[in-house]
Design an enzyme around this catalytic site. Structure first.
Site, PDB file in Angstrom:
ATOM      1  N   HIS A  62       0.839  -1.191   0.000  1.00 27.78           N
ATOM      2  CA  HIS A  62       0.000   0.000   0.000  1.00 27.78           C
ATOM      3  C   HIS A  62       0.878   1.247   0.000  1.00 27.78           C
ATOM      4  O   HIS A  62       2.116   1.145   0.087  1.00 27.78           O
ATOM      5  CB  HIS A  62      -0.976  -0.003   1.176  1.00 27.78           C
ATOM      6  CG  HIS A  62      -0.350   0.095   2.529  1.00 27.78           C
ATOM      7  ND1 HIS A  62       0.474  -0.883   3.053  1.00 27.78           N
ATOM      8  CD2 HIS A  62      -0.425   1.065   3.495  1.00 27.78           C
ATOM      9  CE1 HIS A  62       0.865  -0.538   4.269  1.00 27.78           C
ATOM     10  NE2 HIS A  62       0.336   0.650   4.550  1.00 27.78           N
ATOM     11  N   HIS A  64       1.259   3.913   2.061  1.00 25.59           N
ATOM     12  CA  HIS A  64       1.763   4.643   3.217  1.00 25.59           C
ATOM     13  C   HIS A  64       3.288   4.625   3.133  1.00 25.59           C
ATOM     14  O   HIS A  64       3.893   3.607   2.791  1.00 25.59           O
ATOM     15  CB  HIS A  64       1.272   4.029   4.521  1.00 25.59           C
ATOM     16  CG  HIS A  64      -0.113   4.487   4.883  1.00 25.59           C
ATOM     17  ND1 HIS A  64      -0.948   3.753   5.696  1.00 25.59           N
ATOM     18  CD2 HIS A  64      -0.813   5.603   4.538  1.00 25.59           C
ATOM     19  CE1 HIS A  64      -2.106   4.407   5.832  1.00 25.59           C
ATOM     20  NE2 HIS A  64      -2.035   5.526   5.138  1.00 25.59           N
ATOM     21  N   ASP A  66       5.894   4.388   4.944  1.00 31.22           N
ATOM     22  CA  ASP A  66       6.796   3.424   5.567  1.00 31.22           C
ATOM     23  C   ASP A  66       6.819   2.088   4.836  1.00 31.22           C
ATOM     24  O   ASP A  66       7.566   1.183   5.223  1.00 31.22           O
ATOM     25  CB  ASP A  66       6.431   3.226   7.049  1.00 31.22           C
ATOM     26  CG  ASP A  66       4.982   2.818   7.275  1.00 31.22           C
ATOM     27  OD1 ASP A  66       4.108   3.302   6.534  1.00 31.22           O
ATOM     28  OD2 ASP A  66       4.726   2.025   8.195  1.00 31.22           O
ATOM     29  N   ASP A 212      -0.447  -4.078   6.865  1.00 30.09           N
ATOM     30  CA  ASP A 212      -1.214  -3.196   7.749  1.00 30.09           C
ATOM     31  C   ASP A 212      -2.698  -3.513   7.614  1.00 30.09           C
ATOM     32  O   ASP A 212      -3.255  -3.436   6.516  1.00 30.09           O
ATOM     33  CB  ASP A 212      -0.980  -1.725   7.374  1.00 30.09           C
ATOM     34  CG  ASP A 212       0.418  -1.257   7.735  1.00 30.09           C
ATOM     35  OD1 ASP A 212       1.281  -2.116   7.966  1.00 30.09           O
ATOM     36  OD2 ASP A 212       0.635  -0.034   7.776  1.00 30.09           O
ATOM     37  N   HIS A 270       6.186  -4.846  12.432  1.00 28.76           N
ATOM     38  CA  HIS A 270       5.534  -3.539  12.296  1.00 28.76           C
ATOM     39  C   HIS A 270       5.305  -2.938  13.678  1.00 28.76           C
ATOM     40  O   HIS A 270       4.221  -2.469  14.014  1.00 28.76           O
ATOM     41  CB  HIS A 270       4.220  -3.674  11.522  1.00 28.76           C
ATOM     42  CG  HIS A 270       3.738  -2.392  10.920  1.00 28.76           C
ATOM     43  ND1 HIS A 270       2.787  -1.604  11.519  1.00 28.76           N
ATOM     44  CD2 HIS A 270       4.071  -1.755   9.779  1.00 28.76           C
ATOM     45  CE1 HIS A 270       2.552  -0.544  10.771  1.00 28.76           C
ATOM     46  NE2 HIS A 270       3.324  -0.605   9.698  1.00 28.76           N
TER      47      HIS A 270
END
Length: 303
Positions: A62, A64, A66, A212, A270
């Site tokens: 995805h 994001h 990070d 995530d 994570h």
């Protein structure tokens, strides 16, 4: 056949305590796949002796930062060191546009073919498949579109009983025939049955990657009985309300998911920057699912 995962980064959001944003290398029979590419990924590749030009496919879960902000630097460095071979990039809608803008204004013309494959966060898909490996995506539930990845090994070969094979003087050229479960017919017409000279093939292995996501039941069918499951475990369970608010998972929830889906082992990662000591996350997970492990940067984990 080698099937293992190297953790390059296991921190969430920001680098902290010498932990880096999310990135992993999967080695399947000496074919290298990169899973997510957080900031500093190319430095971590160098640190742990991975040659970036040996990576053939990159998977981004995805958008994001990070999970992908290291990508521009890595792709540019591949260009600068003279990469010529094709590179396949799998990721969400918009990733190709982000890259195009970066390369446009830096006037970068890659020396190699970067082949972009758009993934869907709405439905599961098989995005790569050859004779020995299948890679699938499945939707996760995060603040923005996000996918998980599953790597499934193909049918493994049967195991030769070498004493029996050598006793019958079966030519080496026919070993693979027997390992594939086919009988060997000698020149004199004798039939040597594969079942008599081999053991059943070992079970095929699988690696599931959940980057995530908030805990939901929707993705559980896609990680069922994975040999190794990597699942985000951003918070301890006393912060479950914060986990829900930010669409993340606690270590306790990750362990419950591992138990419910009957995976072989659980790899936690994570981690929130609020945790310098990660042992409480491990203890919480192991209270539910004994075969839980903390992911550690620089360590290979066998699938």
């Amino acid at each position: 056949m080698r099937f293992e995962v190297l953790i390059l980064g296991n921190s969430s959001a920001t680098p902290m305590y010498d932990r880096h944003p999310t990135s992993q290398v999967l080695n399947f029979n000496e074919q290298l796949f990169l899973i997510d590419c957080g900031e500093g990924t190319q430095m971590q590749l160098n640190r742990y002796g991975i040659k970036s030009n040996k990576i053939s496919h990159i998977f981004i879960s995805h958008l994001h930062g990070d999970h992908y902000l290291g990508l521009i630097g890595l792709l540019s460095s591949m260009h600068l060191i003279g990469r010529k071979s094709d590179l396949h990039l799998y990721g969400p809608i918009g990733l190709d546009e982000i890259l195009a803008v970066q390369f446009k204004y830096s006037e970068t013309m890659l020396r190699y073919n970067l082949i972009f494959h758009e993934t869907s966060a709405e439905r599961p898909e098989v995005i790569f498949e050859n004779r020995t490996l299948k890679v699938s995506t499945f939707p996760l539930t995060h603040r923005i579109p996000c996918t998980g990845f599953r790597f499934d090994e193909g049918q493994r070969a049967r195991t030769l009983l070498m004493d029996e094979v050598e006793k019958e003087n079966i030519p080496v050229a026919y070993y693979q025939v027997l390992k594939k479960g086919m009988d060997y017919i000698a020149d004199d017409g004798r039939v040597f049955k594969a079942a008599d000279f081999t053991l059943p093939a070992p079970l095929s292995r699988s690696y599931a990657y959940c980057s995530d996501t908030i805990r939901t039941a929707s993705y559980l069918p896609y990680i069922q009985q994975a040999t190794l499951l990597y699942h985000e475990s951003t918070f301890l369970h006393d912060m479950v309300d914060r986990a829900k608010e930010t669409f993340h998972t606690t270590s306790l929830e990750a362990a419950e998911i591992a138990k419910e889906t009957a995976v072989g082992k659980l790899l936690l990662g994570h981690y929130s920057a609020r945790y310098k000591d990660l042992q409480p996350l491990l203890a919480e997970a192991q209270s539910v699912f004994q075969h839980s492990m903390l992911s550690q940067e620089g360590k290979w984990y066998t699938v």
